[in-house]
Design a protein around this motif. Structure first.
Motif, PDB file in Angstrom:
ATOM      1  N   HIS A  83      -8.620   8.653  -0.628  1.00  0.00           N
ATOM      2  CA  HIS A  83      -9.645   8.429   0.281  1.00  0.00           C
ATOM      3  C   HIS A  83     -10.396   7.230  -0.024  1.00  0.00           C
ATOM      4  O   HIS A  83     -11.114   6.390   0.835  1.00  0.00           O
ATOM      5  CB  HIS A  83     -10.181   9.624   0.952  1.00  0.00           C
ATOM      6  N   LEU A  86      -9.607   3.674   0.196  1.00  0.00           N
ATOM      7  CA  LEU A  86      -9.216   2.883   1.738  1.00  0.00           C
ATOM      8  C   LEU A  86      -9.913   1.987   1.845  1.00  0.00           C
ATOM      9  O   LEU A  86     -10.925   1.612   1.433  1.00  0.00           O
ATOM     10  CB  LEU A  86      -9.233   4.161   2.688  1.00  0.00           C
ATOM     11  N   GLU A 107      -2.378   3.007   5.716  1.00  0.00           N
ATOM     12  CA  GLU A 107      -3.440   3.833   5.806  1.00  0.00           C
ATOM     13  C   GLU A 107      -3.285   4.958   6.360  1.00  0.00           C
ATOM     14  O   GLU A 107      -3.883   5.943   5.824  1.00  0.00           O
ATOM     15  CB  GLU A 107      -4.397   2.873   6.709  1.00  0.00           C
ATOM     16  N   ALA A 108      -2.596   5.090   7.408  1.00  0.00           N
ATOM     17  CA  ALA A 108      -2.459   6.270   8.320  1.00  0.00           C
ATOM     18  C   ALA A 108      -1.896   7.370   7.319  1.00  0.00           C
ATOM     19  O   ALA A 108      -2.331   8.552   7.188  1.00  0.00           O
ATOM     20  CB  ALA A 108      -1.548   6.363   9.299  1.00  0.00           C
ATOM     21  N   LEU A 109      -0.794   7.207   6.720  1.00  0.00           N
ATOM     22  CA  LEU A 109      -0.236   7.977   5.516  1.00  0.00           C
ATOM     23  C   LEU A 109      -0.721   8.515   4.524  1.00  0.00           C
ATOM     24  O   LEU A 109      -1.014   9.636   4.090  1.00  0.00           O
ATOM     25  CB  LEU A 109       1.345   7.658   5.366  1.00  0.00           C
ATOM     26  N   ILE A 111      -4.254   8.515   4.464  1.00  0.00           N
ATOM     27  CA  ILE A 111      -5.330   9.329   5.071  1.00  0.00           C
ATOM     28  C   ILE A 111      -4.681  11.006   4.885  1.00  0.00           C
ATOM     29  O   ILE A 111      -5.325  11.813   4.608  1.00  0.00           O
ATOM     30  CB  ILE A 111      -5.999   8.963   6.341  1.00  0.00           C
ATOM     31  N   LEU A 112      -3.604  10.898   5.817  1.00  0.00           N
ATOM     32  CA  LEU A 112      -2.929  12.170   6.161  1.00  0.00           C
ATOM     33  C   LEU A 112      -2.210  12.764   4.513  1.00  0.00           C
ATOM     34  O   LEU A 112      -2.381  13.978   4.431  1.00  0.00           O
ATOM     35  CB  LEU A 112      -1.628  12.178   6.892  1.00  0.00           C
ATOM     36  N   ASP A 115      -5.520  14.335   3.093  1.00  0.00           N
ATOM     37  CA  ASP A 115      -5.696  15.432   3.938  1.00  0.00           C
ATOM     38  C   ASP A 115      -4.743  16.625   3.441  1.00  0.00           C
ATOM     39  O   ASP A 115      -5.330  17.811   3.446  1.00  0.00           O
ATOM     40  CB  ASP A 115      -5.630  15.484   5.387  1.00  0.00           C
TER      41      ASP A 115
ATOM     42  N   TYR B  79     -12.289  18.158  12.554  1.00  0.00           N
ATOM     43  CA  TYR B  79     -11.844  17.286  11.409  1.00  0.00           C
ATOM     44  C   TYR B  79     -10.848  16.410  11.640  1.00  0.00           C
ATOM     45  O   TYR B  79     -10.406  15.224  11.562  1.00  0.00           O
ATOM     46  CB  TYR B  79     -11.978  17.752   9.791  1.00  0.00           C
ATOM     47  N   ALA B  88      -6.774   3.231  11.823  1.00  0.00           N
ATOM     48  CA  ALA B  88      -5.645   3.555  11.218  1.00  0.00           C
ATOM     49  C   ALA B  88      -4.514   4.348  12.023  1.00  0.00           C
ATOM     50  O   ALA B  88      -3.220   4.373  11.597  1.00  0.00           O
ATOM     51  CB  ALA B  88      -5.620   3.608   9.882  1.00  0.00           C
ATOM     52  N   MET B  89      -5.208   5.205  12.657  1.00  0.00           N
ATOM     53  CA  MET B  89      -4.319   6.350  13.194  1.00  0.00           C
ATOM     54  C   MET B  89      -4.134   6.077  14.843  1.00  0.00           C
ATOM     55  O   MET B  89      -3.350   4.966  15.144  1.00  0.00           O
ATOM     56  CB  MET B  89      -4.811   7.562  12.870  1.00  0.00           C
ATOM     57  N   VAL B 153      -1.011  18.850   9.516  1.00  0.00           N
ATOM     58  CA  VAL B 153      -1.045  17.209   9.044  1.00  0.00           C
ATOM     59  C   VAL B 153       0.314  16.911   8.936  1.00  0.00           C
ATOM     60  O   VAL B 153       0.552  15.801   9.352  1.00  0.00           O
ATOM     61  CB  VAL B 153      -1.412  17.269   7.262  1.00  0.00           C
ATOM     62  N   MET B 160       3.467  10.268  14.170  1.00  0.00           N
ATOM     63  CA  MET B 160       3.467   8.836  13.751  1.00  0.00           C
ATOM     64  C   MET B 160       4.953   8.437  13.674  1.00  0.00           C
ATOM     65  O   MET B 160       5.191   7.158  14.254  1.00  0.00           O
ATOM     66  CB  MET B 160       2.702   8.855  12.530  1.00  0.00           C
TER      67      MET B 160
END
Lengths: 293, 293
Positions: A83, A86, A107-109, A111-112, A115, B79, B88-89, B153, B160
Motif C-alpha cells: 500500500h 502505491l 493498482e486494483a490487485l 490494493i486487494l 487487503d 472499509y 483504481a477500482m 476480497v 474485477m
C-alpha cells in the motif's frame, strides 16, 4: 560465523517455507494468490519474524506456533509496503530490487492483495493450536493496535501530513514510533507473549523494543544518505531529493549517528536489567545499527 | 409499524451511537479519524449489524458485546466500500448520496482510512469482556475468513476479472457468494456465535444466511435497473452502461426475479426447520427482497 548469522540463516529458511505454505494453502483466485505471494515471498531481511523467534530462543522456550505468528507479522509488514508503494502514496516502482506490486499486477490487485494479507494475519492467529486462547487474543489485540490507526497506519498518516513541513524532533519521533516502531516492537513482544514471559521480562522487552524501533529508523535514514541503490534494493537519496523530514535533516548526519547510539545504549541497558545482554538480542541490536541495507 | 420497523429504528440508533463512540475513543491523527468517521458514520441501512442483533433477539439472548461485534462488521463493510470506490477500482464519486471518501480526503488517506478500519475490527473483538475467549477467537477466525482473500476480497477480485467477459451463472454466483454474501452471512452467524447457538441452529442460520446473501445481491442488480439514483444514493443504471455481469444480464430481468424468489424460499425453509419463521428473520428476508434502496 557469529551466533546471529547462524541463527538468521537457519531461521530465514524456516520462515520462507512457512510463508509459502500459508499462501499456497489458500483457496483464492490465482491472480490474487500470485499478487499476495509476489510481495510476501520477495525475500527481504525478515527482521520482524526473526525477532519473534530470537526472543523465544533467548527465553529458551520452544513453540511450534511461533514461526506462524512470525509469518503473520511479515504479512502485515508486506501489506503495508504494497500500500505504501502505491501511486497515491509513495509512488515507488522498485522494492527489494524488483518492480513493486502495482507495477506488476496493477493498482486494483495491489490494493486487494494488501487487503487480503492484513485480513489473513488475524485469522491465522485465531486458529493456532499450540497457544492458549488468552495468548492468541493477546496477540490479536496487540497486533491490531500496533498495525492499525493507533500504530503503523497512523504513523503513515503522520508521515504524509509532515511532507513539505519542517517537523520538530518530537514530531519526527512520533512518526517513527508509529510508522515503523510499532510493528517492529510488536515482533519482540510477541516472542514474550508466546513464551509466557514474566511482567518484568515483558517490561524489559518493551523498553528494548522501543529503542530498537527508533534505532532501526534512524539507521534507515542514514542509509538513504550513505548507502547505494544497489545495496538498498530501492532508490537511494530519495529522502534528500524529496526534502523529507529525517533524523539527518533535523540533527545533521553526525547528530543522527549520535542519536542512534543513544537509542542503542538504552536498548542494551534494558537487556542488562534481565540479564539478556550477552546473546542474540544484543547481536540483533548490533546488526540493526550497523547494517548496510 | 411492523415489528421489523420498530426493531430497526431502535437498534439503528444504538448502532450509530456505538460506531461513533468506537471511533471517537481512538488516539489517532485528526485527519485519519475524520476520514474513518466520514465513511463509517455516513448512515446506510446497517443491515449487517442489524442482522447480528436480530439473531440474538430471535434466540432471546442478551449480550452487551453484541452491538460492538455488530459495529466491527460495519467497519469491515465500510472499509471495503472505501477501497472499492477508489479510482483504481470502481472509480465511484458518489456513495450514499455523498462524495466518496477519496473525493473528500484524497486517495492516500482513503486507502489508509480503510486500512485503519479493517485492522481495528479484529482488535476490538479481541478486547471484548462479555464473551468467552473461545467465542472471541471464533469470531476473529470467521470474520477474517469471510472478509479476506477467501471471502470478500477474493470476490472483489473475481468481480474485477469478470469485467468485459461473459460469466456463467455459476461464475456469477461465485463472485457474489464471496463479494457480498460472505460478510452478510457472517453477520448472521456472528449472532449465533454470540448466543452460543446449538449446532442445529447454526446450520439453519448458515443456510438462511447463504440464500439471503444471494437474494440481497440479486435485488441489488434488479434495483440498478428499476431504481433511480435518488432512491439508491448512487448512480443507477451503471451496471448496464458498463456491461457488467449481473443476474438480469444473464437471466433477463424476469429470470432474475424468479431466481430471487427461489433464494427467498430456500432461506425461509431453513428458518422453518428451527421454528424461526414467524419473527424478525422472516421480516428481514421480506425487507431485503422488496427494498427499493
Amino acid at each position: 560465523m557469529s551466533n546471529l548469522q547462524t541463527f538468521i540463516q537457519e531461521n530465514q529458511l524456516v520462515i520462507e517455507q512457512k510463508l509459502a505454505e500459508l499462501i499456497n494453502e489458500l483457496t483464492v483466485p490465482t491472480e490474487l494468490k500470485d499478487a499476495m505471494a509476489y510481495s510476501l515471498l520477495a525475500g527481504g531481511k525478515r527482521i520482524r519474524p526473526l525477532y519473534v523467534l530470537a526472543v523465544l530462543e533467548e527465553l529458551q522456550v520452544k513453540n511450534e506456533d511461533a514461526v506462524i505468528v512470525a509469518c503473520t507479522i511479515e504479512m502485515i509488514h508486506s501489506y503495508s509496503l504494497i500500500h505504501d508503494d502505491l501511486p497515491a502514496m509513495d509512488d515507488d516502482d522498485l522494492r527489494r530490487g524488483k518492480p513493486t506490486n502495482h507495477i506488476v499486477f496493477g493498482e486494483a490487485l495491489a490494493i486487494l492483495a494488501g487487503d487480503g494479507l492484513v485480513t489473513l494475519a488475524f485469522g491465522i492467529i485465531a486458529r493456532l493450536t499450540n497457544l492458549s486462547a488468552e495468548q492468541k487474543l493477546n496477540l490479536v489485540d496487540k497486533l491490531s493496535f500496533s498495525a492499525g490507526a493507533e500504530g503503523m497506519v497512523g504513523g503513515q498518516v503522520l508521515d504524509m501530513l509532515g511532507e513539505g513541513k519542517s517537523l520538530t524532533m518530537t514530531e519526527l519521533e512520533q512518526v517513527h514510533v508509529n510508522k515503523t516502531g510499532a510493528l517492529l516492537s510488536f515482533s519482540i513482544l510477541a516472542g514474550g507473549i508466546i513464551a509466557n514471559a514474566s511482567e518484568e521480562m515483558m517490561n524489559a522487552l518493551r523498553t528494548y523494543a522501543f529503542h530498537i524501533g527508533l534505532a532501526f529508523q534512524i539507521q534507515d535514514d542514514i542509509l538513504d544518505i550513505e548507502g547505494t541503490s544497489e545495496q538498498l534494493g530501492k532508490t537511494a537519496g530519495k529522502d534528500v531529493l524529496s526534502e523529507k523530514n529525517t533524523y539527518p535533516s533535523i540533527l545533521t548526519l553526525e547528530g543522527a549517528k549520535k542519536h542512534l547510539h543513544m537509542q542503542y545504549d538504552l536498548a542494551i541497558e534494558a537487556l542488562e536489567s534481565v540479564n539478556l545482554h550477552k546473546g542474540l538480542l544484543l547481536e540483533f541490536a548490533n546488526y540493526i545499527t550497523k547494517r548496510t541495507n
